[in-house]
Design a protein around this motif. Structure first.
Motif, PDB file in Angstrom:
ATOM      1  N   ILE A 408      -7.371  -0.011   8.976  1.00 13.64           N
ATOM      2  CA  ILE A 408      -6.978  -1.083   8.047  1.00 13.64           C
ATOM      3  C   ILE A 408      -8.064  -1.127   6.976  1.00 13.64           C
ATOM      4  CG2 ILE A 408      -6.425  -3.528   7.781  1.00 13.64           C
ATOM      5  CD1 ILE A 408      -4.565  -2.218   9.713  1.00 13.64           C
ATOM      6  N   TYR A 409      -7.675  -1.176   5.714  1.00 10.46           N
ATOM      7  CA  TYR A 409      -8.687  -1.183   4.663  1.00 10.46           C
ATOM      8  C   TYR A 409      -8.475  -2.357   3.715  1.00 10.46           C
ATOM      9  CZ  TYR A 409      -4.988   1.241   2.059  1.00 10.46           C
ATOM     10  OH  TYR A 409      -3.801   1.578   1.458  1.00 10.46           O
ATOM     11  N   HIS A 410      -9.536  -2.687   3.010  1.00  6.62           N
ATOM     12  CA  HIS A 410      -9.632  -3.851   2.149  1.00  6.62           C
ATOM     13  C   HIS A 410      -9.980  -3.345   0.755  1.00  6.62           C
ATOM     14  CE1 HIS A 410     -11.982  -7.156   0.323  1.00  6.62           C
ATOM     15  NE2 HIS A 410     -11.375  -7.994   1.145  1.00  6.62           N
ATOM     16  N   ALA A 411      -9.184  -3.687  -0.256  1.00  2.00           N
ATOM     17  CA  ALA A 411      -9.448  -3.258  -1.634  1.00  2.00           C
ATOM     18  C   ALA A 411      -9.620  -4.486  -2.525  1.00  2.00           C
ATOM     19  CB  ALA A 411      -8.312  -2.388  -2.151  1.00  2.00           C
ATOM     20  N   THR A 412     -10.649  -4.467  -3.365  1.00  3.46           N
ATOM     21  CA  THR A 412     -10.940  -5.586  -4.262  1.00  3.46           C
ATOM     22  C   THR A 412     -10.778  -5.124  -5.706  1.00  3.46           C
ATOM     23  OG1 THR A 412     -12.558  -6.414  -2.670  1.00  3.46           O
ATOM     24  CG2 THR A 412     -12.631  -7.349  -4.891  1.00  3.46           C
ATOM     25  N   CYS A 413      -9.928  -5.851  -6.434  1.00  2.18           N
ATOM     26  CA  CYS A 413      -9.656  -5.550  -7.845  1.00  2.18           C
ATOM     27  C   CYS A 413     -10.769  -6.159  -8.711  1.00  2.18           C
ATOM     28  CB  CYS A 413      -8.300  -6.142  -8.207  1.00  2.18           C
ATOM     29  SG  CYS A 413      -7.841  -5.906  -9.928  1.00  2.18           S
ATOM     30  N   PRO A 414     -11.035  -5.600  -9.892  1.00  3.51           N
ATOM     31  CA  PRO A 414     -12.060  -6.188 -10.782  1.00  3.51           C
ATOM     32  C   PRO A 414     -11.793  -7.657 -11.106  1.00  3.51           C
ATOM     33  CG  PRO A 414     -11.452  -4.014 -11.573  1.00  3.51           C
ATOM     34  CD  PRO A 414     -10.509  -4.339 -10.459  1.00  3.51           C
ATOM     35  N   CYS A 415     -10.529  -8.060 -11.059  1.00  2.72           N
ATOM     36  CA  CYS A 415     -10.207  -9.463 -11.362  1.00  2.72           C
ATOM     37  C   CYS A 415     -10.344 -10.363 -10.143  1.00  2.72           C
ATOM     38  CB  CYS A 415      -8.801  -9.567 -11.943  1.00  2.72           C
ATOM     39  SG  CYS A 415      -7.489  -9.060 -10.801  1.00  2.72           S
ATOM     40  N   GLY A 416     -10.692  -9.812  -9.002  1.00  4.94           N
ATOM     41  CA  GLY A 416     -10.942 -10.622  -7.819  1.00  4.94           C
ATOM     42  C   GLY A 416      -9.836 -10.660  -6.807  1.00  4.94           C
ATOM     43  N   LYS A 417      -8.677 -10.081  -7.137  1.00  4.07           N
ATOM     44  CA  LYS A 417      -7.590 -10.098  -6.180  1.00  4.07           C
ATOM     45  C   LYS A 417      -7.826  -9.076  -5.072  1.00  4.07           C
ATOM     46  CE  LYS A 417      -3.881 -12.096  -8.901  1.00  4.07           C
ATOM     47  NZ  LYS A 417      -2.449 -12.000  -9.254  1.00  4.07           N
ATOM     48  N   ILE A 418      -7.159  -9.322  -3.953  1.00  2.00           N
ATOM     49  CA  ILE A 418      -7.399  -8.539  -2.737  1.00  2.00           C
ATOM     50  C   ILE A 418      -6.139  -7.791  -2.329  1.00  2.00           C
ATOM     51  CG2 ILE A 418      -8.089  -8.650  -0.306  1.00  2.00           C
ATOM     52  CD1 ILE A 418     -10.285  -9.342  -2.287  1.00  2.00           C
ATOM     53  N   TYR A 419      -6.347  -6.583  -1.837  1.00  2.00           N
ATOM     54  CA  TYR A 419      -5.241  -5.781  -1.298  1.00  2.00           C
ATOM     55  C   TYR A 419      -5.643  -5.341   0.104  1.00  2.00           C
ATOM     56  CZ  TYR A 419      -2.026  -1.784  -0.779  1.00  2.00           C
ATOM     57  OH  TYR A 419      -1.077  -0.894  -0.338  1.00  2.00           O
ATOM     58  N   ILE A 420      -4.755  -5.560   1.078  1.00  2.00           N
ATOM     59  CA  ILE A 420      -4.980  -5.102   2.448  1.00  2.00           C
ATOM     60  C   ILE A 420      -3.959  -4.010   2.751  1.00  2.00           C
ATOM     61  CG2 ILE A 420      -4.986  -5.717   4.902  1.00  2.00           C
ATOM     62  CD1 ILE A 420      -7.269  -6.979   3.488  1.00  2.00           C
ATOM     63  N   GLY A 421      -4.424  -2.842   3.159  1.00  2.00           N
ATOM     64  CA  GLY A 421      -3.534  -1.727   3.435  1.00  2.00           C
ATOM     65  C   GLY A 421      -3.805  -1.098   4.786  1.00  2.00           C
ATOM     66  N   LEU A 422      -2.926  -0.210   5.185  1.00  2.00           N
ATOM     67  CA  LEU A 422      -3.020   0.457   6.480  1.00  2.00           C
ATOM     68  C   LEU A 422      -2.651   1.922   6.298  1.00  2.00           C
ATOM     69  CD1 LEU A 422      -1.579  -0.773   9.848  1.00  2.00           C
ATOM     70  CD2 LEU A 422      -0.969   1.481   9.032  1.00  2.00           C
ATOM     71  N   THR A 423      -3.373   2.815   6.958  1.00  2.00           N
ATOM     72  CA  THR A 423      -3.032   4.234   6.936  1.00  2.00           C
ATOM     73  C   THR A 423      -3.458   4.889   8.244  1.00  2.00           C
ATOM     74  OG1 THR A 423      -3.296   6.329   5.763  1.00  2.00           O
ATOM     75  CG2 THR A 423      -5.212   4.886   5.821  1.00  2.00           C
ATOM     76  N   THR A 424      -2.674   5.879   8.676  1.00  2.00           N
ATOM     77  CA  THR A 424      -3.049   6.641   9.875  1.00  2.00           C
ATOM     78  C   THR A 424      -3.717   7.952   9.504  1.00  2.00           C
ATOM     79  OG1 THR A 424      -0.852   7.653   9.953  1.00  2.00           O
ATOM     80  CG2 THR A 424      -1.197   5.656  11.263  1.00  2.00           C
ATOM     81  N   ARG A 425      -3.776   8.262   8.208  1.00  2.00           N
ATOM     82  CA  ARG A 425      -4.446   9.481   7.758  1.00  2.00           C
ATOM     83  C   ARG A 425      -5.915   9.187   7.441  1.00  2.00           C
ATOM     84  NH1 ARG A 425      -1.279  11.237   2.776  1.00  2.00           N
ATOM     85  NH2 ARG A 425      -1.263   8.987   2.445  1.00  2.00           N
ATOM     86  N   GLU A 426      -6.637  10.197   6.978  1.00  2.00           N
ATOM     87  CA  GLU A 426      -8.031   9.997   6.604  1.00  2.00           C
ATOM     88  C   GLU A 426      -8.129   8.980   5.462  1.00  2.00           C
ATOM     89  OE1 GLU A 426     -10.110  13.584   5.738  1.00  2.00           O
ATOM     90  OE2 GLU A 426     -10.191  14.227   7.833  1.00  2.00           O
TER      91      GLU A 426
END
Length: 514
Positions: A408-426
């Motif tokens: 599970i990964y966490h991504a932060t946009c320059p404007c402060g918004k958050i994205y939570i994603g999931l992947t089974t690959r590298e």
């Protein structure tokens, strides 16, 4: 009679020491063999009594005073800090010592040694003059009683009436067992010995196909047959017990050739040599092995290749003048036992904190980019991630790198918004996809067809991924990644206070398990 001048001779080092003592004994008509056992010795020793006994022997030794005081302090710490669990509750042992403690046998030996000194020298009890050849191995005692059985009962009753909390159970007769020795008196008063095995004993010999070096498997029959020859006082008992031992070895998968070789070696070895080993040879062997360059490693199926490779290329090291002075002609390669089922299934109550899979100098739990791939430009290093609205910090409890798959990964946009994603690959492959999708969104005319991150960056950041930061926050199990991943994804998506880029998206569309 007991040697009153030197009670240290009554403490038996091993079976061989007891056999040497028994060989010199001639029983008279009014003598009985007596074996005794100290009940619950380790847990019966009061701390004050045990420390007093140890202090006495330390004072009579040649150790420096400061070292003796240090040993007493360390021993006191061990005795007063022994905890155990019972029904999920912790208890402190206030009396005695733990049986598993490394110092427990020596501690118990010294305690009983002080008690023996008292009953034989400083404060002898009535009837002690009837005791001959007192022998003790930790809590097992053997002695010869000169008198009647009734007098022995009175003596043992007095012996159990003491202030040291010592209670002995005992048996007496013309046939007794002590350690692994079965004894009986013949018509001439000599004590005949043979190997003692309990009726409930099972065939616990190491199996021939177990994961041990071949020399160990070959050496076990030799050691067991020599033990038979050492303990059996006559040839007839040796032959009888050797026949039984052969059967037990065959049941454990040993070859007839190996068994017969070991049997013949024991048969033609004089018993006197086994009872009185050459101490000079032992010292020379110890010194020779002590000076050898030693390699200690865990045994595995490639052991033969390992030893042959080291032996083959070892002479290369001797071509260097400096190294050749530090190493021996041939190394001593020692095998450490590999893990067995017990090691894998039985664990200590103490579970150390799994904070560092790479040793004391390696990375701790968290997200760690390798900095060698292009994706790492957008992956942030750290062991926590931040909830901006509620000012709450969440700790990452796994080790995640750009090469980790199933996260599970966490991504932060320059404007402060958050994205939570999931992947089974590298992780780096998924990050690279996000970056390419954002860059390729420039040429996409239909915004509705874009995925969440590309759509947001096209609308708000002119498709420039600069400033977009990714961080791995959790790892998936190897099995059932899809099912477990979706539930974990939902858990991270439900964090309070975060403003999610993908909060308006359908979960089925957004969770990209690839």
């Amino acid at each position: 009679m007991i040697h009153r001048g030197d009670l240290s001779s009554q403490a038996m080092k091993d079976t061989t020491a007891a056999l040497n003592r028994l060989n010199d004994i001639t029983m008279e008509d009014n003598m009985l063999l007596v074996t005794a056992d100290v009940e619950a010795l380790y847990t019966s020793i009061r701390h004050t009594d045990g420390l007093t006994a140890v202090k006495f022997f330390l004072e009579t030794s040649n150790l420096p005073r400061d070292l003796s005081e240090l040993l007493l302090k360390l021993l006191n710490f061990i005795l007063t800090h022994n905890f155990f669990t019972f029904k999920d509750c912790f208890f402190l042992q206030t009396q005695g010592t733990a049986m598993g403690a490394a110092c427990a046998p020596s501690y118990a030996n010294l305690f009983l040694g002080a008690w023996e000194r008292k009953i034989f020298l400083t404060d002898p009890i009535q009837g002690i003059e009837r005791v001959h050849n007192w022998m003790r191995y930790i809590d097992d005692v053997l002695f010869i009683w000169q008198g009647t059985l009734e007098e022995l009962h009175v003596f043992m009753k007095d012996l159990n009436r003491n202030t040291e909390n010592i209670k002995l159970t005992y048996k007496a007769g013309s046939e007794m067992e002590f350690l692994d020795i079965k004894m009986k008196t013949d018509k001439e008063g000599k004590i005949k010995t043979e190997v003692f095995r309990k009726q409930t004993a099972t065939n616990s010999l190491l199996h021939a196909e177990s994961a041990h070096i071949p020399s160990t498997i070959k050496g076990i029959p030799v050691g067991q047959f020599l033990r038979l020859k050492r303990i059996c006082s006559d040839e007839l008992s040796f032959e009888q017990q050797a026949a039984d031992l052969k059967i037990r070895f065959r049941e454990r998968g040993y070859s007839r050739k190996n068994i017969e070789r070991a049997y013949r070696r024991a048969k033609f070895t004089p018993r006197k040599e086994l009872l009185c080993p050459n101490e000079e040879d032992k010292k020379l062997k110890t010194a020779r092995e002590g000076n050898a360059t030693r390699l200690i490693t865990t045994y595995n199926k490639n052991w033969k290749k390992l030893t042959s490779t080291i032996s083959k290329y070892w002479p290369i090291l001797h071509t260097d003048k400096n190294i050749s002075q530090l190493i021996t002609k041939q190394p001593k390669i020692t095998a450490r036992r590999a893990q067995n089922l017990k090691d894998r299934l039985v664990h200590s109550h103490y579970i150390p904190e799994k904070n560092n899979p790479f040793g004391t100098k390696g990375p701790k739990w968290g997200c760690f980019p390798c900095k060698n791939c292009k994706a790492c430009e957008n992956i942030q290093r750290g062991d926590t991630f931040w909830d901006q609205k509620y000012k709450k910090e969440y700790k990452i409890t796994q080790y995640i790198s750009c090469k980790t798959s199933g996260i599970i990964y966490h991504a932060t946009c320059p404007c402060g918004k958050i994205y939570i994603g999931l992947t089974t690959r590298e992780f780096k492959l998924r990050v690279g996809e996000h970056i390419r999708d954002i860059e390729n969104a420039k040429s996409e005319e239909h915004i509705e067809s874009l995925k969440t991150l590309p759509r947001h960056f096209k609308l708000c950041h002119q498709c420039n991924p600069k400033g977009l930061v990714f961080k791995g926050i959790d790892k998936l199990f190897e099995t059932s990644k899809r099912l477990w991943g979706r539930s974990t994804y939902q858990r991270w998506r439900s964090l309070p206070g975060e403003r999610f880029l993908n909060e308006i998206e359908d979960l089925q569309e957004e969770v990209e398990v690839r």
